[in-house]
Design a protein around this motif. Sequence first.
Motif, short mmCIF file in Angstrom:
data_model
loop_
_atom_site.label_atom_id
_atom_site.label_comp_id
_atom_site.label_asym_id
_atom_site.label_seq_id
_atom_site.Cartn_x
_atom_site.Cartn_y
_atom_site.Cartn_z
N ALA A 35 3.89 5.38 14.33
CA ALA A 35 2.75 6.29 14.16
C ALA A 35 1.47 5.50 14.02
N THR A 36 1.52 4.45 13.21
CA THR A 36 0.35 3.60 13.02
C THR A 36 -0.01 2.85 14.29
N MET A 37 1.01 2.28 14.95
CA MET A 37 0.75 1.48 16.14
C MET A 37 0.12 2.32 17.25
N SER A 38 0.63 3.53 17.46
CA SER A 38 0.10 4.35 18.55
C SER A 38 -1.33 4.79 18.29
N VAL A 39 -1.65 5.13 17.05
CA VAL A 39 -3.02 5.51 16.72
C VAL A 39 -3.95 4.30 16.86
N ALA A 40 -3.51 3.15 16.34
CA ALA A 40 -4.36 1.95 16.34
C ALA A 40 -4.63 1.42 17.73
N THR A 41 -3.62 1.45 18.60
CA THR A 41 -3.76 0.79 19.91
C THR A 41 -4.15 1.73 21.04
N ALA A 42 -4.10 3.02 20.83
CA ALA A 42 -4.44 3.96 21.91
C ALA A 42 -5.48 4.97 21.47
N TYR A 43 -5.18 5.75 20.45
CA TYR A 43 -6.06 6.88 20.13
C TYR A 43 -7.42 6.45 19.61
N ILE A 66 -10.56 -0.68 11.79
CA ILE A 66 -9.53 -0.98 12.79
C ILE A 66 -8.90 -2.34 12.54
N VAL A 67 -9.69 -3.33 12.16
CA VAL A 67 -9.15 -4.67 11.90
C VAL A 67 -8.16 -4.64 10.73
N VAL A 68 -8.53 -3.98 9.64
CA VAL A 68 -7.63 -3.90 8.48
C VAL A 68 -6.36 -3.14 8.84
N LEU A 69 -6.50 -2.06 9.62
CA LEU A 69 -5.32 -1.30 10.03
C LEU A 69 -4.32 -2.18 10.79
N LEU A 70 -4.80 -2.94 11.75
CA LEU A 70 -3.91 -3.79 12.53
C LEU A 70 -3.43 -5.00 11.73
N LEU A 83 13.92 5.97 19.05
CA LEU A 83 13.84 7.31 18.48
C LEU A 83 12.66 7.39 17.51
N GLY A 84 12.44 6.32 16.76
CA GLY A 84 11.25 6.25 15.92
C GLY A 84 9.98 6.31 16.73
N GLY A 85 10.02 5.77 17.95
CA GLY A 85 8.87 5.84 18.83
C GLY A 85 8.56 7.27 19.26
N VAL A 86 9.59 8.08 19.48
CA VAL A 86 9.37 9.48 19.84
C VAL A 86 8.75 10.23 18.67
N ALA A 87 9.37 10.10 17.49
CA ALA A 87 8.91 10.84 16.32
C ALA A 87 7.54 10.36 15.85
N GLY A 88 7.31 9.05 15.89
CA GLY A 88 6.06 8.51 15.39
C GLY A 88 5.01 8.32 16.46
N GLY A 89 5.40 7.81 17.63
CA GLY A 89 4.43 7.51 18.67
C GLY A 89 4.05 8.71 19.50
N LEU A 91 -3.75 12.01 7.13
CA LEU A 91 -2.70 12.57 6.27
C LEU A 91 -1.35 12.57 6.99
N CYS A 92 -1.38 12.89 8.28
CA CYS A 92 -0.15 12.87 9.08
C CYS A 92 0.45 11.46 9.11
N MET A 93 -0.39 10.47 9.35
CA MET A 93 0.07 9.08 9.37
C MET A 93 0.64 8.68 8.01
N ALA A 94 -0.07 9.03 6.94
CA ALA A 94 0.39 8.68 5.60
C ALA A 94 1.73 9.34 5.28
N GLY A 95 1.91 10.60 5.73
CA GLY A 95 3.17 11.29 5.49
C GLY A 95 4.34 10.62 6.19
N LEU A 96 4.13 10.20 7.44
CA LEU A 96 5.20 9.52 8.18
C LEU A 96 5.50 8.15 7.57
#
Length: 447
Positions: free
Chosen positions: A270-278, A355-359, A392-398, A420-425
Amino acid sequence: MPTAVLTPPTPGPTPAPGPPPGRRVARRINLASMAGTTIEYYDYFIYGTAAALVFHKIFFPHTSGIVGAIATFGTFALVYVFRPVGSILFGHVGDRLGRKRTLIVTLTTMGLCTVAVGLMPGAATIGVAAPILLVALRAVQGLAVGGEWAGAALFATENAPDGRRGRFALYPQVGATVAFALAAATFLAVDLGIGETSDAFLSWGWRVPFLLSALLIGVGLYVRLHTTETPVFTDSARTAPRRGVPFLEVWRRQPRTMLLATGLATGVFATMSVATAYLTSYATGSLGMSKAGILVIDVIAALVSVATTAYAAVLSDRLGRRPLVLMGCGGLAVWSLVLFPLLDTRSPVAIGAGIVVLLALLGPAYGPLGAYLPEMFSTRCRYTGAGVSYNLGGVAGGALVLVLAAPLTASAWGPVALGLCMAGLLAIALGCLHRLPETHERSLTAV
């Protein structure tokens, strides 16, 4: 059949590290595992960057706003949907025929699809056939990526002596963050060379990173063709009969491990997909940043993540996998709540810091997984077990987060809803991690 072949042993005292491979052989092993994931994730990230910057104009020109974002990132997320299928398919082949041959097939398949995207005409030329072909290529890419990561991680860990698997397995993990830096740098160079708003960028400039992947594929294939099968797999194949279907076997023998590993991977993805794409799309579309500005931030953040990923992987050989992943996921959960209020200040410094701290925090969560997930499963179904749980984690999170990202940021709560969605996952990931065992003291030859 002896039970010890199928179930992980109880962790015992830390084994004395075995003799490592010779320096030349070790370099080849590390390069082979890193080259593959670098190339695979380069292909993956350039699509994400292109999706954020230009694909809505090239392949979905008649959509706009939230609908356009969902269509664009839906095709990006499609890779995640097909990754578990690929991990089952290539996991079966890898657990039965070997790691090396499977990795060569995944690399070639992913690379050819990426070059094809770079050559494909847009909707203005072939109409509705353009998005249809794009979806088909993304599906095949997803199958290949699904088989790549587990094979690269196993290739590293099964060649490593006990006590040094984290150090060896850092290379496929670092490959992903190096790929993000390469993808952002390539788009930045093209953008600076021909201008971010020019017709040239829309007509052919975005294609350059896709076509350049052909050079990386050649290097990756050369390295992988000049390596040998892992000794752990070779010994297991010689001493244990290969019967049954690995996918069914791992769910029958280790269902709890599969579910918990999937939950852990969900939060990280979830974190990786948001950080690197969205965030690239969000920064240019909602915050008004220039393409060049956000791409510079992406390169810096990716290089910082390379350092934290590598350091965490090495440190996990001494401290264990769980403490490092716990620190990373916990830090990411907190930062997810801070991230969007910080970005919405629209200050370039604040956006860069966010973004730097996130990654940087992603490194401790992601780095040890290269050794941690393979160590959970027995040799006879390790490729399948590690690959399926990871994907499977990639489907649910990514995939899920990418599809929901635009609607969440447009909701009454604004972008905080996505945080909040990211924090929940990530909270789910922490719960799963609490129930998973420490594995860095295990010997892979015992399972």
